[in-house]
Design an enzyme around this catalytic site. Structure first.
Site, PDB file in Angstrom:
ATOM      1  N   PRO A  64       0.834  -1.206   0.000  1.00  0.00           N
ATOM      2  CA  PRO A  64       0.000   0.000   0.000  1.00  0.00           C
ATOM      3  C   PRO A  64       0.875   1.264   0.000  1.00  0.00           C
ATOM      4  O   PRO A  64       1.939   1.279   0.617  1.00  0.00           O
ATOM      5  CB  PRO A  64      -0.799  -0.096   1.306  1.00  0.00           C
ATOM      6  CG  PRO A  64      -0.610  -1.469   1.820  1.00  0.00           C
ATOM      7  CD  PRO A  64       0.603  -2.060   1.167  1.00  0.00           C
ATOM      8  N   GLY A  68       7.254   1.614   3.180  1.00  0.00           N
ATOM      9  CA  GLY A  68       8.462   1.590   2.338  1.00  0.00           C
ATOM     10  C   GLY A  68       8.189   1.447   0.856  1.00  0.00           C
ATOM     11  O   GLY A  68       9.075   1.031   0.105  1.00  0.00           O
ATOM     12  N   SER A  69       6.959   1.808   0.411  1.00  0.00           N
ATOM     13  CA  SER A  69       6.672   1.631  -1.021  1.00  0.00           C
ATOM     14  C   SER A  69       7.620   2.472  -1.870  1.00  0.00           C
ATOM     15  O   SER A  69       8.093   2.013  -2.912  1.00  0.00           O
ATOM     16  CB  SER A  69       5.219   1.965  -1.347  1.00  0.00           C
ATOM     17  OG  SER A  69       4.950   3.292  -0.997  1.00  0.00           O
ATOM     18  N   SER A  70       7.943   3.684  -1.438  1.00  0.00           N
ATOM     19  CA  SER A  70       8.780   4.518  -2.313  1.00  0.00           C
ATOM     20  C   SER A  70      10.217   3.995  -2.339  1.00  0.00           C
ATOM     21  O   SER A  70      10.854   4.000  -3.392  1.00  0.00           O
ATOM     22  CB  SER A  70       8.703   5.996  -1.923  1.00  0.00           C
ATOM     23  OG  SER A  70       9.468   6.234  -0.796  1.00  0.00           O
ATOM     24  N   ALA A 100      11.098   0.828  -1.961  1.00  0.00           N
ATOM     25  CA  ALA A 100      11.082  -0.391  -2.779  1.00  0.00           C
ATOM     26  C   ALA A 100      11.043  -0.023  -4.265  1.00  0.00           C
ATOM     27  O   ALA A 100      11.708  -0.654  -5.087  1.00  0.00           O
ATOM     28  CB  ALA A 100       9.891  -1.260  -2.398  1.00  0.00           C
ATOM     29  N   ASP A 150      15.807   3.082   4.740  1.00  0.00           N
ATOM     30  CA  ASP A 150      14.758   2.292   4.084  1.00  0.00           C
ATOM     31  C   ASP A 150      15.300   1.598   2.830  1.00  0.00           C
ATOM     32  O   ASP A 150      15.073   0.409   2.626  1.00  0.00           O
ATOM     33  CB  ASP A 150      13.583   3.184   3.663  1.00  0.00           C
ATOM     34  CG  ASP A 150      12.730   3.596   4.841  1.00  0.00           C
ATOM     35  OD1 ASP A 150      13.191   3.441   5.983  1.00  0.00           O
ATOM     36  OD2 ASP A 150      11.601   4.059   4.611  1.00  0.00           O
TER      37      ASP A 150
END
Ligand code: PMV
Length: 316
Positions: free
Chosen positions: A99, A105-107, A109, A149
């Site tokens: 999400p 940590g989507s950004s 990743a 991150d």
């Protein structure tokens, strides 16, 4: 020719906010991933396709003129076209099961998988080089990123980080499950961090004591992680949440979610900046399903994750 890579998201287990003031933070990669496929195209353009929309632009635009969450991909593609003197273009496709914008940590990743897939269209980049590119890409959205991150997304596992000594991988075989519940309140890390700064300025003595307490707690946690002591870890999670409550990064919805988590698991706390975003509850096989059911009964958006020990995966 196509190039494909995937990278995991992350959660902060302990130490968020206090890390800004020098305390150690502990974070781990989670088994939810972003996969990026990159391909050279004949047309001299940069095209990014994702489930949050597309971005198609000419190369060589100043990065400051691009107002899109997909900006890191543009930065990476443009950099590779420039350094490799290419007159062709790059098309990138992003698939995500993390999400967005809720501290998972989507950004990071995206930056790690994007740096790998895009750079490896042209050259055999190492993990270290990919990480360096990914941190530069992440800086196009968060100028002050510590790089923590992106580092955990690249190498996987559990990691400790502090401002003075940087990153150290924690050797642990921890096998717990985390139930992540999403408040679906988008948070701005920057403004929550600014609120904590104000709390600190108004309560210097108390804040300094909280930093000391958090430091001690993190040292205890490092031992418990090595011993794989899930129940005691739960107690530390509950304690850490009290410190986060004190500095004002919680709210009513998060408290309700944490109460459900604390009743149904070994311990629950906010992960990341707070003010919205996610909380996690620590479980093992004995209480995992029960905990998920308790969140679902109250209609909270939730799912379980484990630690990802693989980090960045290169498919070719
Ligand atoms: O919201 P997240 O997961 O990006 O976490 C922010 C972590 C803070 O400690 C609050 C800020 C920081 O820069 O470390």
């Amino acid at each position: 020719m196509k190039s494909k890579a995937s990278a995991p998201g992350k959660v902060i287990l302990f130490g968020e906010h206090f890390v800004v003031y020098g305390v150690k933070v502990i974070l781990c990669a989670i088994n939810k991933r972003i996969t990026v496929t990159a391909e050279k195209i004949e047309e001299h353009k940069i095209s990014i396709k994702s489930n949050i929309g597309d971005l198609i632009l000419e190369p060589n635009k100043p990065i400051s003129e691009i107002n899109s969450p997909l900006k890191p991909f543009y930065y990476l593609a443009n950099k590779m076209l420039q350094t490799q003197n290419q007159i062709t273009g790059i098309e990138t496709t992003v698939e995500s099961d993390i999400p967005l914008g809720v501290g998972l940590g989507s950004s990071s990743a995206c930056c790690v998988a994007g740096a790998a897939a895009i750079s490896r269209l042209f050259t055999e980049t190492s993990k270290e080089e990919i990480l360096e590119l990914a941190i530069a890409a992440e800086k196009t959205i968060f100028q002050n990123t510590s790089g923590a991150d992106c580092t955990v997304c690249t190498y996987g596992g559990i990691m400790e980080y502090n401002k003075k000594n940087g990153f150290t991988k924690i050797e642990s075989e921890s096998n717990f499950h985390l139930v992540i519940a999403n408040s679906n309140i988008k948070h701005s890390t920057e403004s929550v961090v600014a609120g904590v700064k104000q709390f600190k300025e108004e309560n210097e003595v108390e804040f300094s004591k909280l930093c000391n307490d958090e430091s001690k707690l993190v040292e205890d946690v490092l031992k418990l992680l090595k011993d794989n002591n899930t129940k005691e870890l739960g107690q530390k999670i509950i304690q850490n949440q009290e410190y986060l409550e004190r500095i004002g990064v919680s709210n009513e919805k998060l408290r309700d979610m944490i109460m459900i988590g604390q009743k149904s698991s070994f311990g629950a706390k906010i992960t990341g900046a707070g003010g919205g975003g996610c909380i996690f509850a620590l479980t093992d096989e004995t209480n995992l399903e029960h905990s998920i059911n308790q969140f679902k009964e109250k209609n909270y958006d939730c799912f379980s994750v484990k630690i990802d020990f693989k980090g960045l995966i290169l498919f070719n």
